[in-house]
Each structure stands twice: as structure tokens, then as C-alpha cells.
Design an enzyme around this catalytic site. Structure first.
Site, mmCIF file in Angstrom:
data_model
loop_
_atom_site.group_PDB
_atom_site.id
_atom_site.type_symbol
_atom_site.label_atom_id
_atom_site.label_comp_id
_atom_site.label_asym_id
_atom_site.label_seq_id
_atom_site.Cartn_x
_atom_site.Cartn_y
_atom_site.Cartn_z
ATOM 1 N N SER A 1 -3.574 10.769 6.106
ATOM 2 C CA SER A 1 -4.793 10.494 5.958
ATOM 3 C C SER A 1 -5.215 9.179 5.848
ATOM 4 O O SER A 1 -5.285 8.424 7.166
ATOM 5 C CB SER A 1 -5.094 11.218 4.350
ATOM 6 N N HIS A 10 -4.887 20.214 4.768
ATOM 7 C CA HIS A 10 -4.789 18.805 4.784
ATOM 8 C C HIS A 10 -3.583 18.490 3.958
ATOM 9 O O HIS A 10 -3.636 18.477 2.760
ATOM 10 C CB HIS A 10 -5.993 17.969 4.194
HETATM 11 C C1 GTR Z 1 -10.922 11.302 1.929
HETATM 12 C C2 GTR Z 1 -11.539 10.438 3.078
HETATM 13 C C3 GTR Z 1 -10.531 10.874 4.381
HETATM 14 C C4 GTR Z 1 -9.137 10.752 4.164
HETATM 15 C C5 GTR Z 1 -8.891 11.173 2.614
HETATM 16 C C6 GTR Z 1 -7.319 10.647 2.082
HETATM 17 O O1 GTR Z 1 -11.811 11.505 0.942
HETATM 18 O O2 GTR Z 1 -12.792 11.275 3.405
HETATM 19 O O3 GTR Z 1 -10.999 10.037 5.312
HETATM 20 O O4 GTR Z 1 -8.767 9.438 4.208
HETATM 21 O O5 GTR Z 1 -9.613 10.903 1.395
HETATM 22 O O6 GTR Z 1 -6.824 9.690 2.483
HETATM 23 O O7 GTR Z 1 -6.815 11.142 1.219
#
Ligand code: GTR
Length: 428
Positions: free
Chosen positions: A269, A409
Site C-alpha cells: 500500500s 487490499h
Molecule cells: C489509503 C490510501 C492509499 C493507500 C492506503 C494504505 O487510505 O488512499 O493510497 O496508501 O491508504 O496505505 O493503507
């Protein structure tokens, strides 16, 4: 998302629609999730220099276009990290044989960066195979919640630095009860079984993830030279975390149990964005792995699918340099897009992993960025091996690796299985 075809039974059609509906509802509202509505866009050509020169061989790529693209990402996206060095000291605070039921040696190393009040103490946790034949290749990873969350072993030091308030944490302090809380993301047992070392660092030890005007973390160690303050191209947090990963590699290069020339850098992420930038800026990393990194990581920004540049700069104003804000709702004017970031790993093996339900991170955009990085790999005689996005759970392991995993995710054992197979191919 799966296409509905005539061979599907009515019940399957129903569940497929239901799944799409559930996935869509799990994404932040008001953004684009419909592939048919992606506007036409033109990607900057990684092989055409700013002065129009066409890059026809790897020599020209390395001598001219690569430095140019690094500079563009520094000026416009992540900001420029300092090139001067500061005092660095490695303090091995623990070495324990017989960890993980006897198959690993666990070390904990405090990396002291800088001197004085602003000095950082970054804690690196390292497991190496106990009976390895010579220095092992390894994975350097960066974690979200503290080294103590990657495994429930009681001896793992907890961070004393800032942690994010979540799951009942209200005082930004790490808690005992979170030992092993993120263990499902780190298949350490399997990594050791397969002959690799595993190292992890907590990102908050390097730079706390909130906007404080760049007065803490590594930015405090390198105050702006210019008396008028920070420049719009000065480094921000992603560059700070990436810089910290390089300092961890400085240690791993000195650890006799690890082969510093065979270290893969991996993050998930926002930390996947970080691993890509770390791999781009530090060519000592032998392999680069981005897990679900999305916007500002592996996904093409010009698609505006899921998270956009405007949204990321608004939610997280401290991740990218100030110049990146020029491209809010104006991605087409940015001289780079994220396929060029992936290409900066060339000729080293690079792996981009997506998750099917992670529309916010734009799995198709991550695939297309991988595909559009391939011309640079071809200069070195390497291919990607895919021309279309593969179906879920069907990895492609060319010199560029890619998979889209079923599910959300996250980092899972499936992802690690692919990274290990990929590493077996290129790091062993
Ligand atoms: C989210 C963000 C993403 C991603 C994620 C993370 O809120 O929008 O770009 O980086 O966080 O890192 O968990």
C-alpha cells in the site's frame, strides 16, 4: 471483476452481480470504478528524452534517460532526498539462536541516525536461516504497526515512537496486546523454510505518518539549506521512508548472515509506493516488490480510476512533495506516470501485485503500468511475458512479475508464495 457469460447458471450470475455490488460498495464513494468510463490518455514515453532523443539501447537509458526520469520524479512527485551522509551507528541489541522453533537466528538492531535531540533510533528486526549455507538472500520489508505486530514472539521490541491510533489505541503508543496482530501479512516461517532471511522495520520509527510540517523524522536531520525554508521539490514522507529503507540495507550489507547483494525490498500500500521509490533510488536493492501500491505507486495516474492524485494529496498532504499538487485533476500535464517508476527498477526483477477487490488501488492500472514499463526491460533483453491482464490467481513471472490475487487490499500467504517463487527464479 468476472465477466458474466452465457455458460453461467442463473445462480452464478446472481452471485457475481452480488459480489460486484459488495466490492463497489466497499470503495470510497464519488470516484471512478467503471472501466468503460476511463477517458483516453497519452502516457509519456519512457524511451523519449526531454530533448527528443530516442533511447535505443540500455547504455543510453542508463546514462541519459534514467537519470532524467529520476530527476523528474524527484522534482515533481516524491521530492528530492538529501545526498549527504549523516552519522550512522548500528547497535545489535539482541542475537538469539534457536528462534522460530530452532530454525532461525533473530537479531534486533538499533540503527542510530544523526546526533543530538533529533537523532532517530530505528529498530530493525532480522530473522536469518539458522543452518544456512553461507549468507542468505533476503527480503527487507517495512511494516505499519510495529515490529512486535509481525509475529507474536515476546522478545520482539515494541516501538517507542508514534503509532497510529486505531483498534482502541488512543495515545499513539504501541501496546503489548498487539503482538502478532499483523502476523497474517508476514509469512516469516515459509520465508525461512525456503532459505531466505526476513527483515522488517516499522515505518513510524523512520517518519511518523502525520503532517507536522516536516519537523520530525528524517526531515529534521537535514534542515533545508535555504534560509527561506522548504522548496516545493523537497522530500516528503514516502521519500523519507524510502531513505530509511536504504539505511536498513546499509546494516544488512554488514550482517555476515545475509547477502547484501541479494536483498529484495517489499512494502504494501503506501509502503508499496515506498518500496518502488526505494528500489528506484537505491540500485543496491536486487529486487523490488510492490504489494497493492495503487495511486502514486504502481497504478497509472492518468486513468483516474479509484484514488486520484487530487484525493491522495488532499488526504495525505505530507506523502508527496508540494510540486505534486500541481497535478491535482491535471494528471495529463505531469511529465511522468507510474509505468516510468516501475521502469526505474530495470534491469532488476520487479514484482507488481494487485488484488481483485482493491478497486481503489486500480488493479488494471497497475497491470498497464507494468506492461508499459516493459520497453525499458526489453533494452536489456528482458520480457514481461504478459500482453493482457491475467485472470485472478494466475501469476506471470517474467523479469517483471505480476499477479492479481482474489480478495481484498491486503498481503496474504498467496502473495508471499509468489514472491518466493519469483525470488527463487532471480535471487537464488
Ligand atoms: C489509503 C490510501 C492509499 C493507500 C492506503 C494504505 O487510505 O488512499 O493510497 O496508501 O491508504 O496505505 O493503507
Amino acid at each position: 471483476m468476472g465477466l458474466v457469460t452465457e455458460i453461467m447458471k442463473p445462480a452464478q450470475i446472481c452471485s457475481s452481480f452480488l459480489l460486484s455490488f459488495i466490492i463497489l460498495n466497499a470503495q470510497p464513494k464519488g470516484f471512478l470504478y467503471d472501466e468503460l468510463k476511463v477517458n483516453n490518455y497519452k502516457l509519456p514515453d519512457p524511451l523519449i528524452c526531454l530533448d527528443g532523443t530516442k533511447v535505443v539501447n540500455s547504455k543510453l537509458w542508463l546514462s541519459k534517460r534514467r537519470p532524467e526520469i529520476i530527476n523528474l520524479f524527484e522534482q515533481e512527485v516524491y521530492g528530492q532526498s538529501p545526498s549527504n551522509t549523516i552519522p550512522i551507528r548500528f547497535e545489535v541489541v539482541e542475537e538469539e539462536k534457536g528462534a522460530l522453533g530452532g530454525k532461525a537466528i533473530r537479531k534486533q538492531v538499533i540503527i542510530h541516525l544523526g546526533k543530538g535531540e533529533q537523532a532517530l533510533a530505528v529498530n530493525l528486526l532480522v530473522y536469518s536461516p539458522q543452518n544456512g549455507k553461507g549468507p542468505a538472500p533476503g527480503f527487507l520489508t517495512i511494516n505499519f504497526h510495529g515490529n512486535h505486530t509481525v509475529l507474536s514472539e515476546s522478545g520482539i521490541l515494541m516501538p517507542t515512537s508514534w503509532v497510529r491510533n486505531r483498534n482502541g489505541i488512543k495515545d499513539n503508543r504501541a501496546r503489548e496486546k498487539d503482538r502478532g496482530a499483523a502476523a497474517s501479512r508476514w509469512d516469516i516461517d515459509e520465508i525461512i523454510n525456503r532459505g531466505y532471511a526476513f527483515a522488517t522495520v516499522y515505518y513510524g520509527d523512520i517518519d511518523p505518518d502525520f503532517h507536522d510540517g516536516f519537523n520530525n523524522g528524517p526531515h529534521a536531520l537535514f534542515p533545508p539549506q535555504d534560509p527561506s525554508g522548504r522548496k516545493p521539490s523537497d522530500w516528503a514522507s514516502i521519500a523519507g521512508w524510502a531513505w530509511g529503507l536504504s539505511r536498513c540495507l546499509d546494516y544488512l550489507e554488514k550482517d555476515s548472515l545475509i547477502d547484501g547483494k541479494r536483498v529484495a525490498v517489499m512494502g504494501h500500500s503506501r509502503l508499496g509506493k515506498t518500496s518502488l521509490w526505494a528500489g528506484a533510488t537505491d540500485e543496491r536493492f536486487a529486487m523490488v516488490i510492490s504489494n497493492n501500491s495503487g495511486c502514486g505507486g504502481a497504478a497509472i495516474s492518468r486513468r483516474r480510476f479509484g484514488e486520484t492524485v487530487n484525493r491522495i494529496n488532499t488526504s495525505f498532504p505530507h506523502w508527496f512533495c508540494d510540486n505534486y499538487k500541481k497535478y491535482n485533476d491535471n494528471e495529463g500535464n505531469c511529465p511522468v506516470d507510474q509505468h516510468m517508476l516501475i521502469a526505474l527498477s530495470a534491469p532488476r526483477p520487479v514484482y507488481i501485485a494487485s488484488a481483485e477487490e482493491d478497486l481503489w488501488a486500480d488493479p488494471t492500472g497497475e497491470f498497464l503500468a507494468s506492461l508499459n514499463a516493459e520497453p525499458v526491460y526489453k533494452l536489456f533483453g528482458y520480457a514481461f511475458g504478459a500482453t493482457r491482464k491475467p485472470p485472478a490467481n494466475q501469476p506471470v513471472h517474467g523479469r517483471i512479475g505480476y499477479h492479481v490475487r482474489k480478495g481484498k487490499h491486503d498481503v496474504t500467504a498467496y502473495d508471499w508464495e509468489q514472491y518466493l517463487n519469483f525470488a527463487d527464479k532471480y535471487l537464488k
